[in-house]
Design a protein around this motif. Structure first.
Motif, PDB file in Angstrom:
ATOM      1  N   LEU A   1       0.825  -1.207   0.000  1.00 49.41           N
ATOM      2  CA  LEU A   1       0.000   0.000   0.000  1.00 49.41           C
ATOM      3  C   LEU A   1       0.858   1.254   0.000  1.00 49.41           C
ATOM      4  N   PHE A   2       1.963   1.236   0.749  1.00 53.87           N
ATOM      5  CA  PHE A   2       2.905   2.355   0.702  1.00 53.87           C
ATOM      6  C   PHE A   2       3.429   2.550  -0.724  1.00 53.87           C
ATOM      7  N   GLU A   3       3.742   1.451  -1.386  1.00 50.63           N
ATOM      8  CA  GLU A   3       4.272   1.527  -2.740  1.00 50.63           C
ATOM      9  C   GLU A   3       3.253   2.109  -3.711  1.00 50.63           C
ATOM     10  N   LYS A   4       1.986   1.750  -3.537  1.00 51.32           N
ATOM     11  CA  LYS A   4       0.938   2.285  -4.410  1.00 51.32           C
ATOM     12  C   LYS A   4       0.830   3.809  -4.268  1.00 51.32           C
ATOM     13  N   VAL A   5       0.848   4.282  -3.026  1.00 50.57           N
ATOM     14  CA  VAL A   5       0.702   5.726  -2.800  1.00 50.57           C
ATOM     15  C   VAL A   5       1.899   6.484  -3.356  1.00 50.57           C
ATOM     16  N   THR A   6       3.111   6.009  -3.082  1.00 49.06           N
ATOM     17  CA  THR A   6       4.301   6.708  -3.569  1.00 49.06           C
ATOM     18  C   THR A   6       4.389   6.678  -5.097  1.00 49.06           C
ATOM     19  N   THR A   7       3.954   5.571  -5.721  1.00 46.51           N
ATOM     20  CA  THR A   7       3.958   5.499  -7.185  1.00 46.51           C
ATOM     21  C   THR A   7       2.962   6.478  -7.780  1.00 46.51           C
ATOM     22  N   CYS A   8       1.792   6.592  -7.159  1.00 50.46           N
ATOM     23  CA  CYS A   8       0.786   7.534  -7.648  1.00 50.46           C
ATOM     24  C   CYS A   8       1.273   8.973  -7.532  1.00 50.46           C
ATOM     25  N   LEU A   9       1.910   9.308  -6.406  1.00 48.09           N
ATOM     26  CA  LEU A   9       2.418  10.670  -6.236  1.00 48.09           C
ATOM     27  C   LEU A   9       3.616  10.932  -7.137  1.00 48.09           C
ATOM     28  N   GLY A  10       4.367   9.886  -7.460  1.00 49.56           N
ATOM     29  CA  GLY A  10       5.511  10.059  -8.357  1.00 49.56           C
ATOM     30  C   GLY A  10       5.107  10.501  -9.743  1.00 49.56           C
ATOM     31  N   LEU A  11       3.876  10.208 -10.158  1.00 51.66           N
ATOM     32  CA  LEU A  11       3.398  10.671 -11.465  1.00 51.66           C
ATOM     33  C   LEU A  11       3.314  12.194 -11.534  1.00 51.66           C
ATOM     34  N   TYR A  12       3.259  12.850 -10.372  1.00 54.46           N
ATOM     35  CA  TYR A  12       3.169  14.313 -10.315  1.00 54.46           C
ATOM     36  C   TYR A  12       4.462  14.920  -9.779  1.00 54.46           C
ATOM     37  N   ASN A  13       5.579  14.164  -9.935  1.00 51.28           N
ATOM     38  CA  ASN A  13       6.894  14.646  -9.515  1.00 51.28           C
ATOM     39  C   ASN A  13       6.970  14.933  -8.022  1.00 51.28           C
ATOM     40  N   LEU A  14       6.273  14.140  -7.227  1.00 52.47           N
ATOM     41  CA  LEU A  14       6.352  14.210  -5.772  1.00 52.47           C
ATOM     42  C   LEU A  14       6.995  12.909  -5.303  1.00 52.47           C
ATOM     43  N   HIS A  15       8.218  13.010  -4.766  1.00 49.07           N
ATOM     44  CA  HIS A  15       8.994  11.825  -4.441  1.00 49.07           C
ATOM     45  C   HIS A  15       9.481  11.888  -3.001  1.00 49.07           C
ATOM     46  N   LEU A  16       9.822  10.720  -2.483  1.00 51.20           N
ATOM     47  CA  LEU A  16      10.420  10.585  -1.155  1.00 51.20           C
ATOM     48  C   LEU A  16      11.881  10.199  -1.305  1.00 51.20           C
ATOM     49  N   THR A  17      12.745  10.838  -0.515  1.00 55.65           N
ATOM     50  CA  THR A  17      14.157  10.472  -0.506  1.00 55.65           C
ATOM     51  C   THR A  17      14.419   9.497   0.619  1.00 55.65           C
ATOM     52  N   SER A  18      15.634   9.029   0.682  1.00 56.59           N
ATOM     53  CA  SER A  18      15.973   8.019   1.686  1.00 56.59           C
ATOM     54  C   SER A  18      15.925   8.562   3.101  1.00 56.59           C
ATOM     55  N   ASP A  19      16.127   9.864   3.263  1.00 56.52           N
ATOM     56  CA  ASP A  19      16.113  10.438   4.610  1.00 56.52           C
ATOM     57  C   ASP A  19      14.744  10.979   4.976  1.00 56.52           C
ATOM     58  N   THR A  20      13.692  10.441   4.312  1.00 56.20           N
ATOM     59  CA  THR A  20      12.290  10.752   4.596  1.00 56.20           C
ATOM     60  C   THR A  20      11.966  12.213   4.422  1.00 56.20           C
ATOM     61  N   ASP A  21      12.718  12.904   3.589  1.00 59.45           N
ATOM     62  CA  ASP A  21      12.365  14.263   3.249  1.00 59.45           C
ATOM     63  C   ASP A  21      11.719  14.275   1.880  1.00 59.45           C
ATOM     64  N   MET A  22      11.023  15.362   1.593  1.00 54.08           N
ATOM     65  CA  MET A  22      10.348  15.461   0.316  1.00 54.08           C
ATOM     66  C   MET A  22      11.229  16.186  -0.678  1.00 54.08           C
ATOM     67  N   CYS A  23      11.208  15.721  -1.915  1.00 53.74           N
ATOM     68  CA  CYS A  23      11.890  16.418  -2.983  1.00 53.74           C
ATOM     69  C   CYS A  23      11.037  16.336  -4.227  1.00 53.74           C
ATOM     70  N   THR A  24      11.301  17.189  -5.161  1.00 52.04           N
ATOM     71  CA  THR A  24      10.550  17.194  -6.405  1.00 52.04           C
ATOM     72  C   THR A  24      11.493  17.546  -7.534  1.00 52.04           C
ATOM     73  N   SER A  25      11.153  17.106  -8.711  1.00 52.81           N
ATOM     74  CA  SER A  25      11.982  17.436  -9.865  1.00 52.81           C
ATOM     75  C   SER A  25      11.499  18.738 -10.466  1.00 52.81           C
ATOM     76  N   ASP A  26      11.277  18.760 -11.757  1.00 56.57           N
ATOM     77  CA  ASP A  26      10.826  19.985 -12.393  1.00 56.57           C
ATOM     78  C   ASP A  26       9.458  20.369 -11.861  1.00 56.57           C
ATOM     79  N   PRO A  27       9.176  21.674 -11.715  1.00 54.84           N
ATOM     80  CA  PRO A  27       7.893  22.072 -11.176  1.00 54.84           C
ATOM     81  C   PRO A  27       6.722  21.718 -12.083  1.00 54.84           C
TER      82      PRO A  27
END
Length: 779
Positions: free
Chosen positions: A111-137
């Motif tokens: 379920l965690f993987e489903k949510v992160t994959t869905c958010l990744g479609l909008y350039n919203l990603h999680l890094t290894s240190d549990t902080d948020m990062c994004t690519s191009d706006p």
């Protein structure tokens, strides 16, 4: 040698214990109040702690309330518009599964993987240190561009919808029974129309019986919502979302009003902003409805339909005085006072607890039926005086002051104003802050682990001694300990002690919770202690409160004090910013200590809410005082917007003309146009003044023709009218004179030429005629 009596010796020993063990006694008092007040459950295992932190990071990743660059906000809005319902439902499902997970995370990793994959479609990603990062706006998918997707989600309606959500949440604060069906309806509304993640509602919905710890979590979430929702923070950014052109790169920098937004006519403001033109992008002075591009015509119709449906469906809630911020906060103030009384019951002696419990039952029953009476407040105050010696000395005067304010509010002849309610919230929240601030050398939760370790060590010693006795009996008699008929008294004691210790170990293991290997409790106590000695100190808070109350009183008495009012409001905003940053830092640095932090955070938010209510009241009164008139701003606006007809307020046309030429009318016009210091505003003011003069002159003429006489009042009005005409003519002449002087100044330093003073065009024309003569006879 004179002997010391036993009573004096006992008194000296007691005094030494009190002095040397002061921190320990304070920690015990805190632990009693903390347990009675209620707190959320601590993390039970390292696995639950890890999953909870991942869930919180995931929640922050999708939340539009976080302070992030505008490009990231754009991506979050796209994710919320297209997949917000599904993602938030999955987050709520994750929060329920985490409570059931003890050691393994295999069941929820998918379920965690489903949510992160869905958010990744909008350039919203999680890094290894549990902080948020994004690519191009801007997303690379052409189907998710801002121009095509954002209008479909009605993002600009979020403030309007979240306003109703906050009002509904305020009515559900602890003390009001709410069945699960009501909570389900509210959760479904928020999932469809607001961007909130609603973890607090899911917690309340799954609980059949009210729990004090869950009430604390829910109250803290509601008070935090007053500051973070789109209806109170950067609401202009959301209201103008689809009207913005190319200014996505700039983040909204306006100061958040927070709970103060709910003291204004926020629904009218939201509707007006949605249905009117944005004058910041207009060059002409015109009053037109919202301009709708052809490609957004269907979207605007949908917005109008949603506004109409929202207003008509919830008109009873929006117009009910019971749901106003004033009434809701007043009820919450008295319920918090009862909660405070309930949290100090363990400090009483066993003989007094029975009578005190009866008083609390009466307070709870009276609060459900009618507001608390002054007699009930006095009775509660007398019980607080009984425990004054058992609580922190810094909290005693604040508690007494809280009771006095609540006693004044309970009087029938006392005005239940927002400033009085805010003052009560400040003092009551300050009392909670002092009493619920963690203290002591040892974490209350870690005490259980220390006790468990000590009991386990003692149990090991007992079992080792019993094992030696067992071996001895077998060597001497060939029988074991269980077969011994009359064991030694020491053996009987060891067996009984083993049974008792085993039961204690079982009980303590059930209460064992997770804490980091390296305890952060001393750092937490140090940070909160430093806060209570600086920004959150009693002296600092009461000084700021006194300044705001003085400014409020000064404005109500119509005294001049613009500098004092402005300075204290600015000081309050800086104080609020510092306070909320401190709370945010506590939440980020001590995630494993939520059971200790949430009660203290709730108390701090109470102080913050009360202070903002008073500051907003001062700010509103300061804006009204700018009109400098006997009539209020509402009366002036009503007079200007009313159609000029005969009415009981203006029974003649001459009085209508008097209203148009009155000083208050002209000052009001100047105040309105000075809000925007632009050329368009100046043109609007001149056009409005010209219309007022023309209308007043026609009204005087009509009254003179109808009455057939030249009365003294008519002469006075006419002279005032001529004076305004002359003033307007003089201003126009002065403006024309300045313009002529500016034009003449352009030729003051005209360059002088020597010799041939012809221009270049004249020289070219004469050279052309000399080269190509026409040979015409000149007559």
């Amino acid at each position: 040698m004179k002997l010391i009596s036993s009573s004096k010796l006992q008194s000296a020993v007691t005094q030494l214990q009190r002095t040397l063990g002061q921190d320990n006694q304070s920690a015990k008092q805190f632990e009693r109040i903390w347990n009675d007040f209620g707190h959320p459950a601590a993390m039970m295992s390292e696995c639950e702690t890890m999953l909870t932190r991942r869930l919180q990071t995931l929640r922050n990743l999708v939340s539009v309330y976080e302070e992030v660059p505008s490009g990231v906000v754009l991506n979050k809005v796209k994710a919320m518009v297209h997949s917000g319902y599904l993602v938030r439902k999955q987050i709520l499902e994750l929060s329920g599964l985490i409570k059931e997970t003890e050691t393994s995370t295999d069941g929820i990793e998918g379920l965690f993987e489903k949510v992160t994959t869905c958010l990744g479609l909008y350039n919203l990603h999680l890094t290894s240190d549990t902080d948020m990062c994004t690519s191009d706006p801007v997303a690379s998918d052409p189907n998710t561009t801002a121009e095509e997707t954002l209008p479909a989600g009605c993002v600009e309606l979020w403030p309007l919808f979240e306003h109703l959500s906050v009002v509904a949440h305020l009515s559900l604060l602890p003390g009001v029974p709410a069945d699960s069906s009501h909570l389900s309806h509210l959760q479904d509304y928020c999932l469809h129309y607001t961007p909130d993640t609603l973890l607090h509602l899911e917690l309340m919905k799954k609980t059949q019986e009210r729990d004090a710890g869950q009430d604390v979590t829910f109250s803290k979430s509601v008070l935090d919502m007053l500051w973070r929702c789109t209806a109170s923070r950067n609401c202009c950014q959301w209201l103008q979302w689809n009207k913005r052109k190319d200014d996505h790169a700039e983040t909204e920098t306006e100061l958040s009003l927070g709970p103060g937004m709910f003291q204004t006519s926020s629904v009218s403001y939201f509707a007006f902003s949605l249905l009117s033109r944005d004058y910041r992008h207009q060059s002409e002075a015109e009053s037109l409805p919202v301009d709708v591009p052809l490609k957004h015509f269907d979207h605007q119709l949908r917005v109008l339909e949603l506004i109409r449906h929202h207003v008509w469906s919830h008109a009873s809630v929006l117009s009910s005085p019971e749901r106003s911020i004033k009434n809701q906060t007043s009820k919450y103030l008295f319920r918090s006072f009862i909660h405070l009384l309930d949290s100090i019951k363990s400090l009483l002696t066993p003989a007094d607890r029975g009578q005190y419990a009866a008083v609390l039952d009466d307070l709870h029953s009276s609060d459900k039926q009618t507001p608390l009476t002054s007699a009930a407040i006095r009775q509660a105050h007398s019980w607080l005086q009984c425990v004054s010696d058992s609580i922190d000395s810094a909290a005693v005067p604040v508690l007494h002051r809280s009771c006095e304010i609540l006693h004044d509010l309970s009087q029938e002849d006392t005005e239940d104003s927002l400033s009085n309610i805010g003052r009560g919230l400040v003092y009551l929240g300050l009392s909670h802050m002092i009493l619920l601030a963690p203290r002591g050398p040892v974490d209350p939760v870690e005490k259980q682990a220390v006790k468990l370790q000590h009991i386990q060590d003692e149990l090991s010693d007992v079992e080792a001694e019993l094992e030696v006795v067992e071996l001895q009996l077998q060597l001497l008699t060939g029988r074991g300990l269980a077969e011994s008929i009359c064991p030694h008294p020491r053996v009987r004691f060891l067996l009984q002690r083993q049974q008792t210790l085993t039961q204690k170990v079982t009980d303590l293991q059930k209460r064992k919770v997770y804490r980091p290997q390296q305890s952060q409790f001393p750092l937490l106590v140090q940070d909160i202690s430093s806060f209570l000695q600086s920004v959150g100190s009693t002296s600092h808070v009461t000084d700021l409160l006194s300044k705001l109350l003085s400014a409020n009183q000064m404005l109500q008495e119509q005294l001049q004090g613009d500098i004092t009012t402005t300075s204290c409001v600015r000081e309050e905003r800086v104080w609020q910013t510092t306070l909320h940053r401190f709370l945010q830092r506590l939440e980020q640095e001590y995630p494993c200590y939520r059971d200790l932090l949430e009660p203290f955070t709730l108390a701090t938010l109470q102080v913050s809410l009360g202070m903002r209510m008073i500051a907003q009241q001062v700010d509103l009164l300061a804006h009204k005082a700018k009109f400098e008139s006997v009539s209020t701003a509402e009366q002036t606006i009503t007079c200007l917007s009313r159609f000029p007809a005969i009415s009981p307020q203006t029974p003649s046309m001459l009085q209508l003309a008097d209203v148009l030429v009155a000083d208050v009318t002209w000052r009001a016009v100047g105040s309105f146009t000075q809000l925007q210091d632009t050329d368009t505003a100046v043109v609007q003011e001149k056009e409005m003044c010209a219309k007022f003069l023309k209308d007043a002159l026609l009204l005087v003429k009509t009254h003179c023709l109808m009455s057939g006489e030249l009365a003294p009042q008519l002469t006075f009005t006419l002279s005032r009218l001529f004076e305004l005409f002359v003033r307007a003519w003089q201003e126009q002449e002065e403006a024309r004179r300045r313009k002529e002087e500016e034009e003449q100044a352009l030729f003051r330093y005209k360059a002088q030429t020597h010799g041939d003073d012809r221009s270049e065009e004249q020289k070219e024309e004469e050279d052309f005629r000399a080269s190509f003569p026409s040979y015409e006879k000149v007559r």
